[in-house]
Design an enzyme around this catalytic site. Structure first.
Site, PDB file in Angstrom:
ATOM      1  CE1 TYR A   1      -2.925  -0.382 -17.160  1.00 53.48           C
ATOM      2  CE2 TYR A   1      -3.951   0.656 -19.039  1.00 53.48           C
ATOM      3  CZ  TYR A   1      -2.900   0.558 -18.161  1.00 53.48           C
ATOM      4  OH  TYR A   1      -1.831   1.409 -18.283  1.00 53.48           O
TER       5      TYR A   1
ATOM      6  CE1 TYR B   1      -3.002   4.411 -17.799  1.00 50.39           C
ATOM      7  CE2 TYR B   1      -1.157   5.872 -18.189  1.00 50.39           C
ATOM      8  CZ  TYR B   1      -1.880   4.743 -18.517  1.00 50.39           C
ATOM      9  OH  TYR B   1      -1.479   3.962 -19.573  1.00 50.39           O
TER      10      TYR B   1
END
Lengths: 414, 162
Positions: free
Chosen positions: A295, A345
């Site tokens: 991530y 994102y």
């Protein structure tokens, strides 16, 4: 002592699969609601599995009071659900929800579960924003917001600053995360930021909050993503080769979630508490992973998670992220879509979608599509070219809510 | 009745049900830094909470704690998220490890208190001062006045430590 028994079935290893993935375009200005986007992503994930919405009877989603609920999305697709739940959360959610989906199918609550995240993260609710007229600061936030300590970058920075101090990690090393992800994004027609950048580009971009420059930060994006989880038996009848779930840890946490910096080391992410469970359940270790999805809300989050799960020793992340290991063509490419720093994102599902496609050997790059409808990969990773990892068999996703909480999932080509 | 106040233009509010924060910020308003000490295990905790994070006891008393320590980590904020901080860029958010109870109950534990780098009067420090602070800098607590019921603990460079 970590048990690395790959043969004996353990928990739900290899019994559940990701059979479908779907996403909307990664844009800044979707021009539509989270409901409309979620409907498209869910419809695509179900179609990708070769199923119809009426066949799917479970739904999960996560959000931060910024999105549509399962009630509306299921209705829009004509689905009657036997199980649904919408949970609060961001970056540590998707892997944990795959674990929940497997559990509720195992428990007989439903047969298949589609999981979605839909966010107008650019045009509606911007992460870390305080709005034009902020609400009163109250409760636990009295110990953070009045100090201008509020956005994710500000909140995580104590770990990053201390990592540089304790381990000699440099901004140049950390910038390589952005550099490498930008190389990958240049081979991803879907990515918002396709331009390859240099270390100097990152270091000369304006400072947001030390040690994070603008290009150390991910992209506010409008997008919806979805994946479909079902039993391995059902998945074998689906359109693609199943991608099997080997093991999951969900929202594993450090002590003191009320204010985790009370307990150190603050340079170590929560994955350090989850790695022994994860690897034992998956029956393998970091050495066997071909492609990672760590991530990247910020460059530094990728580094801290790779350390936490044992891809390198604590403190050696700066070297790991900058020595070429993570690059396409390297030993273990990371975020081959360009990730959240470059593709967009979306709170992590896109990193799972990418790994599912990698394990299908069907990354959606610019390589020509053959007669069987699948891309013929060149494995030429130059700009604008291929981004398929040759022979990918095992992937891992690492989800980040903060230094204090994380989730992870190991997947296998079925 | 809720305690309402404004700090740098930001509305702050403490609910009458939130007795831990009411007491904590109330002591600060009287220029006292107090934390809850568990009556079972005798450990002091931060931030304020209804029970002890180590032994789960809900019995505690407020004890004076010396507001001195060293910067454990920090961030210098250049891009403001909150409009209130626009006139104060860059500002420093500090994580200060107190000298009291350092390394207890385990070597990894300490009381680590958040605050900004401030002047001795509690106002936010100027950018020149921000540039000279780093990990290890000795600091002492000062208070930023907010209202009769609320003051915010802040940190200033501890000149006594040279």
């Amino acid at each position: 002592m970590v048990e690395m028994d790959a043969e004996t079935p353990r928990h739900l290893r290899d019994r559940y699969a990701i059979a479908g993935v779907g996403e909307t375009a990664y844009v800044r200005g979707s021009g539509r609601t989270t409901r409309a986007m979620a409907g498209e992503a869910v419809r695509k994930a179900i179609a990708d599995a070769g199923m119809s919405p009426a066949e799917v009877d479970g739904m999960l989603s996560y959000q931060s009071n910024d999105s549509v609920l399962s009630t509306m999305v299921s209705a829009d697709l004509g689905m009657r659900l036997n199980f649904y739940m919408d949970v609060l959360g961001g970056g540590s959610s998707i892997e944990a929800l795959v674990g929940i989906a497997s559990g509720v199918i195992e428990a007989g609550l439903c047969r298949s579960v589609v999981i979605f995240r839909s966010m107008n993260g650019y045009s509606e609710v911007r992460i870390g924003g305080s709005g034009a007229r902020p609400a009163p600061i109250t409760g636990d936030a009295l110990h953070s917001a009045p100090y201008g300590w509020m956005s994710p970058g500000q909140r995580f920075a104590f770990s990053f600053t201390r990592h540089m101090h304790d381990h000699g990690t440099t901004s140049e090393q950390v910038a390589m995360v952005r550099v490498i992800h930008s190389e990958h994004a240049s081979n991803n027609p879907k990515a918002i930021m396709k331009k390859r950048v240099t270390v100097n580009d990152v270091l000369s971009s304006r400072m947001i909050c030390t040690p994070l420059h603008l290009l150390d930060c991910c992209l506010e994006t409008d997008n919806a993503t979805a994946i479909l989880v079902t039993s391995v038996e059902r998945a074998r009848d689906c359109r693609h080769l199943p991608v099997l779930v080997r093991g999951v840890v969900g929202r594993v946490s450090k002590p003191r979630l009320d204010m985790h910096y009370q307990h150190g080391p603050i340079t170590l992410a929560a994955g350090a508490y989850g790695k022994d469970r994860l690897w034992a359940n998956a029956g393998l270790g970091p050495e066997e992973v071909d492609v990672t999805g760590a991530y990247d809300a910020f460059t530094f989050t990728t580094l801290m998670q790779l350390e936490a799960y044992g891809f390198c020793k604590p403190g050696e992340g700066g070297e790991y992220v900058s020595d070429g290991t993570m690059r396409l063509g390297g030993r273990r490419p990371n975020n081959t879509s360009g990730g959240q720093l470059c593709e967009g994102y979306t709170h992590g599902i896109n990193l799972v979608i990418e790994n599912v496609r990698q394990l299908r050997h069907d990354a959606d790059d610019s390589c020509p599509i053959g007669p069987d409808g699948r891309r013929v990969h060149s494995y030429d990773y130059r700009e604008g070219g291929c981004r398929q990892v040759r022979g990918a068999e095992i992937s891992m996703n690492m989800g980040w809510a903060g230094p204090q909480t994380g989730s992870a999932m190991v997947l296998r080509r079925g | 009745m809720s305690a309402r106040a404004e700090y740098l233009g930001m509305p702050l509010e403490i609910s009458p049900l939130d007795v831990e924060n009411r007491d904590y910020f109330g002591f600060c308003a009287r220029r006292e830094f107090r934390l809850q000490k568990c009556l079972e295990c005798a450990l002091v905790r931060y931030p304020p909470a209804p029970s002890c994070p180590w032994c789960a006891s809900s019995s505690a008393e407020w004890v004076p704690v010396e507001g001195r320590g060293a910067v454990f980590s920090y961030t210098a904020v250049h891009h403001p998220i909150q409009a209130a901080f626009k006139p104060h860029l860059p500002y420093l958010v500090l994580l200060v490890e107190l000298d009291s109870q350092r390394g207890a109950p385990t070597p990894q534990d300490a009381l680590r208190v958040v605050g900004n780098l401030a002047n001795p009067d509690g106002t936010l420090a100027a950018p020149e001062l921000v540039a000279v602070v780093g990990i290890g800098t000795r600091v002492r607590m000062v208070f930023a006045e907010v209202s009769a019921e609320i003051a915010l603990p802040q940190w200033t460079i501890d000149a006594a430590d040279g």
